[in-house]
Motif scaffolding. Structure first.
Motif, PDB file in Angstrom:
ATOM      1  N   SER A 122      -6.188  -0.524  -4.257  1.00  0.00           N
ATOM      2  CA  SER A 122      -6.958  -0.134  -2.891  1.00  0.00           C
ATOM      3  C   SER A 122      -5.108  -0.455  -2.047  1.00  0.00           C
ATOM      4  O   SER A 122      -5.781  -0.647  -0.367  1.00  0.00           O
ATOM      5  N   SER A 123      -3.562  -0.939  -3.092  1.00  0.00           N
ATOM      6  CA  SER A 123      -3.086  -1.375  -2.025  1.00  0.00           C
ATOM      7  C   SER A 123      -2.430  -0.031  -1.336  1.00  0.00           C
ATOM      8  O   SER A 123      -1.110  -0.731  -0.594  1.00  0.00           O
ATOM      9  N   GLY A 124      -2.516   0.603  -1.277  1.00  0.00           N
ATOM     10  CA  GLY A 124      -2.082   2.090  -0.904  1.00  0.00           C
ATOM     11  C   GLY A 124      -0.726   2.462  -1.525  1.00  0.00           C
ATOM     12  O   GLY A 124       0.178   2.730  -0.981  1.00  0.00           O
ATOM     13  N   LYS A 125      -0.885   2.558  -3.000  1.00  0.00           N
ATOM     14  CA  LYS A 125       0.672   2.656  -4.037  1.00  0.00           C
ATOM     15  C   LYS A 125       0.764   4.142  -3.500  1.00  0.00           C
ATOM     16  O   LYS A 125       1.654   4.957  -3.425  1.00  0.00           O
ATOM     17  N   THR A 126      -0.538   5.038  -3.661  1.00  0.00           N
ATOM     18  CA  THR A 126       0.113   6.707  -3.377  1.00  0.00           C
ATOM     19  C   THR A 126       1.167   6.851  -2.504  1.00  0.00           C
ATOM     20  O   THR A 126       1.876   7.789  -2.306  1.00  0.00           O
ATOM     21  N   GLU A 127       1.248   5.927  -1.198  1.00  0.00           N
ATOM     22  CA  GLU A 127       1.638   5.867   0.253  1.00  0.00           C
ATOM     23  C   GLU A 127       3.364   5.822  -0.257  1.00  0.00           C
ATOM     24  O   GLU A 127       3.601   6.342   0.368  1.00  0.00           O
ATOM     25  N   ASP A 129     -10.828   7.032  -5.568  1.00  0.00           N
ATOM     26  CA  ASP A 129     -10.995   7.087  -3.816  1.00  0.00           C
ATOM     27  C   ASP A 129     -12.398   6.790  -2.994  1.00  0.00           C
ATOM     28  O   ASP A 129     -12.310   8.312  -2.965  1.00  0.00           O
ATOM     29  N   GLN A 184       3.623  -2.344   2.748  1.00  0.00           N
ATOM     30  CA  GLN A 184       3.713  -1.545   1.879  1.00  0.00           C
ATOM     31  C   GLN A 184       5.173  -0.978   2.338  1.00  0.00           C
ATOM     32  O   GLN A 184       6.196  -1.006   0.662  1.00  0.00           O
ATOM     33  N   ARG A 225      -4.081  15.989  -1.678  1.00  0.00           N
ATOM     34  CA  ARG A 225      -3.579  15.104  -0.723  1.00  0.00           C
ATOM     35  C   ARG A 225      -1.881  14.723  -0.572  1.00  0.00           C
ATOM     36  O   ARG A 225      -1.290  14.785  -0.344  1.00  0.00           O
ATOM     37  N   GLN A 261       2.237   5.848   8.009  1.00  0.00           N
ATOM     38  CA  GLN A 261       3.170   4.967   8.884  1.00  0.00           C
ATOM     39  C   GLN A 261       2.328   3.936   7.582  1.00  0.00           C
ATOM     40  O   GLN A 261       1.170   3.476   7.935  1.00  0.00           O
ATOM     41  N   TYR A 287      -4.509  -2.027   1.535  1.00  0.00           N
ATOM     42  CA  TYR A 287      -4.387  -1.047   3.181  1.00  0.00           C
ATOM     43  C   TYR A 287      -5.173  -1.426   4.032  1.00  0.00           C
ATOM     44  O   TYR A 287      -6.628  -1.792   3.543  1.00  0.00           O
TER      45      TYR A 287
END
Ligand code: ADP
Ligand code: ZN
Length: 826
Positions: free
Chosen positions: A317-322, A644, A293, A354, A288, A474
């Motif tokens: 660590s802002s969650g770019k990958t997601e 990470d 994001q 991942r 989610q 994130y």
């Protein structure tokens, strides 16, 4: 020639994977002419006895006027191996980066596709000799396999004599395809998914009764009891419990765990595991997105409606990958392919699991370090647009794959200098070449970074690219607290122990006491790079290169980082004979040694080029850090990469100054990026991380900007400078390096080129100038830098450079000179 034959003659122009500029023409018959298409391979004779694999460019009927064409050797493909889109992209690459199409082919195609007379083959590791009689192969294939059982490897020319015929490549091609043989290559790293050990209760103890009985029976084994209790608190819902985690939380030794397993109370099981913990989420479901994001995601989607390229500027660590994952999912729904590019294999391995968790077998990995067979396989899957390669993760070479319909290219860590290939040609930039590839496919490109390159941010400011920012980490985790430590002051107040300030030591002790981990960053490997004599000031030099040798304590050697030359550490100065050799500066190895004295009870490890040379050394270090087997990791740049880690709470930068003082126009930008990237390794979970930067210049603008994450400030100041000094993004640059074994020839060649280029490019030709290291491997170097203003035509300028280069190459006096042309040097 009589005219009937003349009109029935057919020719094919082919491109050889060599640096020569022209295409070569060979004779073919009418059937072959009807069959051959651009992008198919043929083998052709070349020179006296060589055989090359070449790519068909075009079939025609014009007789070459300067030579009589030879016949081709044989046709190797039934359908083109290279698509029209690739062909376009490669042509662009050759012309943009001023190299030959042949050089692009050489870089683009896995070597198994380019058999030539020099190729060496051997049996593949998985080949089972016992079943050789039953294999579905031709007699000739059989002969080759049989020969390879007696000789570990064969030259293609040997195969020709074994089979007693010239045309052998198709036989070998067949064997390669079936995986019986392999092409010999330099060392590669094969990817093996990591297995992680998990613990669960044995099913015999599933019922509450049984369990209670068990706990009662363990009343006099408190440690075992505690392990089981801990397992219950950890194992909520269907979450897997790692063995290391269990051991740590219950304070139990590995032996206790083993006892319980042997008793049949606990069970161990192994899962293929990626390098990032999922915090219990089921694989297969997308996470989610947080509101921030979600917002960034929809801004990106909107931006793509206006422009095909978008820059995602998101803090570490802002969650770019997601966000990438969600974008990938949407593209896959449309049936298009996705290319996900990372600067290095190191990061690739962390990502694979991942992405596989979300997209399963649709994910393929492509990297030049992978084995030939693996690469050939991915190539085929991509070419066939098979289900197995809908998402390709890879380093820069993955953009050579035969995509049929790309929908999206992601370029993660787009600022990384390692996207640029330096040697051999094509000297392309992975990010820039990716954007062109996307353009050819009508696809979108997303560039992602916490610290974008000035070029990309500039393009976003100019509204050439869309720009989306993500400023919160994130989980609203705070960015680490940053602090500068004044080294000069610390030395003056005698608050230094070795290279550690008291401030840093205190923070380290606190971190270790809390059971957390530390990363220390030092921008140098070796023990203490420069050794010099305190009597006469001489430093031992490399005999082949103009650099001082570096002291490596571990081997007690002096080494050259350019050519690998090494000798045992000297006792006395070579120049004056006094035993007064002293070490200046310091590297990772020295810090490691100091740490062992300062923290004898803690586990220290080092990550740099010297410790990660072995096949799996790098991965092993990462695993150890993740598994909590390392307390303090000291390393070079390598520790800064977008890895990470969960329990790293403190990051220490041993000395920021040598980064800032690097003689390069990008030094400040790079320092900013590197320091923020390293800092980003700290505190990626709830406890806030801390970063201490030791420096002699705590008031340096860049360091100030780093501490408050002021990208904008850095950007404005740096672009101002770049503008003034005529550097990118305002000017384009082409660097020409001239190399020769003879010093005078090198100088003359440099001047000749400078003069010829200045005729048209005037004051925009700088040099020739000796680089900081003026001699490498016994070749003298000099460099020219050409600056190209925005308003000046790029294609015309490049055409001119090429024209000058051609004239130069034709000169006899410079036949021993090598020239390296690097467009947009990094
Ligand atoms: P970045 O690439 O921006 O540095 P990552 O994508 O690695 O950041 O994310 C940092 C951490 O936060 C990762 O461990 C990731 O699993 C976690 N994370 C990011 N977004 C989410 C989300 N929406 N739900 C759960 N965890 C997330
Ligand atoms: Zn050397």
């Amino acid at each position: 020639m009589n005219s009937i034959i003349e009109t029935s003659l057919f020719f094919v122009d082919v491109i050889l994977p060599i640096p020569l500029r022209q295409a070569f023409t060979y004779a073919i018959n009418k059937d072959e002419a009807a069959y051959l298409k651009r992008g198919m391979r043929v083998s052709v004779p070349f020179g006296k006895s060589k055989i090359y694999t070449a790519l068909v460019d075009r079939v025609h009927q014009q007789i070459p006027d300067s030579y009589e064409p030879k016949e081709i050797d044989q046709i190797l493909d039934e359908a083109p191996l290279v698509t029209a889109k690739q062909w376009n992209h490669w042509e662009w690459m050759a012309s943009y980066y001023l190299c030959t199409f042949g050089e692009v082919i050489r870089a683009a195609l896995p070597s198994a596709f380019l058999l030539e007379s020099e190729t060496i083959i051997h049996l593949s590791a998985s080949f089972d000799a016992t079943s050789i009689d039953a294999l579905p192969i031709t007699d000739e294939g059989f002969l080759v396999l049989e020969a390879l059982q007696h000789q570990s490897s064969l030259h293609i020319n040997d195969v020709r004599s074994i089979l007693d015929r010239k045309r052998v490549l198709s036989v070998l091609q067949e064997l390669l395809q079936q995986g019986y043989i392999e092409v010999k290559e330099t060392l590669y790293d094969a990817y093996t998914p990591k297995q992680k050990r998990y613990i669960r209760m044995a099913s015999a103890y599933a019922s509450e009764e049984k369990l209670r009985a068990l706990l009662d029976s363990l009343s006099r084994a408190p440690k075992q009891r505690s392990v089981i209790m801990t397992l219950f608190t950890l194992r909520t819902a269907d979450k897997n419990v790692g063995s290391v985690q269990l051991q740590k939380k219950s304070n139990a030794s590995a032996a206790i765990l083993r006892t319980l397993i042997d008793k049949g109370v606990l069970e161990e099981y192994f899962l293929k595991h990626d390098r990032v913990s999922y915090d219990g989420d089921d694989p297969g479901h997308l996470k989610q997105l947080s509101p921030a994001q979600e917002q960034a995601y929809s801004e990106i989607v909107q931006s793509f409606e206006q422009k095909p390229i978008c820059l995602l500027h998101g803090v570490t660590s802002s969650g770019k990958t997601e966000i990438y994952v969600k974008l990938i999912e949407e593209v896959l729904k449309t049936g298009k392919q996705v290319l996900y590019m990372l600067p290095e294999i190191a990061l690739t391995t962390q990502l694979i699991g991942r992405l596989q968790a979300y997209f399963g077998s649709k994910v393929a990995v492509y990297h030049s370090k992978y084995s030939v067979n693996e690469r050939v396989e991915v190539w085929k899957h991509v070419l066939e647009n098979s289900k197995k390669a809908q998402v390709v993760i890879g380093a820069r070479s993955s953009l050579f794959l035969p995509f049929s319909s790309l929908g999206l290219i992601l370029v993660d860590e787009e600022h990384e200098p390692s996207f640029k290939q330096y040697n051999p040609a094509p000297r392309y930039h992975g990010r820039d070449a990716a954007m062109l590839l996307a353009h050819i496919h009508g696809a979108n490109t997303l560039l992602g970074s916490a610290t974008p390159s000035l070029e990309s941010f500039y393009n976003a400011q100019q509204e050439k690219y869309g720009l989306v920012s993500l400023t919160e980490r994130y989980g609203k985790i705070l960015l680490p607290e940053m602090e500068l430590v004044d080294l000069q002051d610390a030395y003056r107040k005698k608050k230094m122990t070795g290279h550690f300030s008291e401030r840093l030591l205190v923070a380290m002790r606190e971190t270790l006491a809390a059971g957390d981990q530390i990363i220390l960053f030092q921008n140098r490997r070796g023990y203490s790079p420069v050794v010099s004599c305190t009597t006469c000031g001489t430093s031992p030099q490399c005999p082949n290169c103009d650099v001082s040798l570096t002291y490596h304590q571990h081997k007690n050697q002096l080494r050259c980082h350019y050519c690998g030359y090494h000798i045992a550490m000297l006792h006395s100065c070579m120049a004056c004979g006094m035993e007064t050799l002293d070490t200046k500066g310091f590297g990772t190895e020295q810090i490691e040694t100091e740490l062992q004295t300062l923290f004898p009870k803690h586990r220290v490890a080092r990550m740099d080029q010297d410790t990660t040379r072995g096949k799996n050394a790098y991965r092993k270090l990462i695993d150890q850090l993740e598994e909590g087997e390392i307390d303090i990791l000291v390393g070079t740049q390598m520790v800064a990469k977008g890895l990470d880690f969960r329990n790293v709470r403190l990051v220490g930068v041993m000395q920021a100054d040598n980064l800032l003082n690097f003689p390069d126009f990008r030094a400040h930008e790079r320092s900013f990026q590197l320091l923020l990237q390293v800092a980003g390794r700290a505190g990626r979970t709830q406890k806030r991380g801390k970063v201490l930067i030791q420096t002699y210049n705590p008031h340096h603008q860049i360091l100030q900007q780093v501490t408050v994450n002021d990208y904008q400030g850095m950007y404005s100041e740096e672009t101002e400078e770049r503008y003034q000094y005529k550097y990118p993004p305002f000017f384009r640059t082409v660097k020409i390096t001239v190399k020769a074994r003879n010093f005078v020839t090198m100088q003359q060649a440099g001047h000749w080129l400078a003069q010829a280029l200045s005729l048209q490019l005037k004051e925009h030709v700088l040099g020739p100038e000796q680089p900081p290291v003026g001699r490498i491997r016994n070749e003298y170097l000099t460099c020219l830098l050409i600056k190209i203003p925005k308003q000046q035509s790029l294609p015309k300028t490049k055409a001119f450079i090429l024209q000058v280069y051609r004239r130069f190459s034709a000169l006899k006096e410079f036949s021993s000179v090598k020239v390296v042309i690097d467009v947009d040097p990094a």
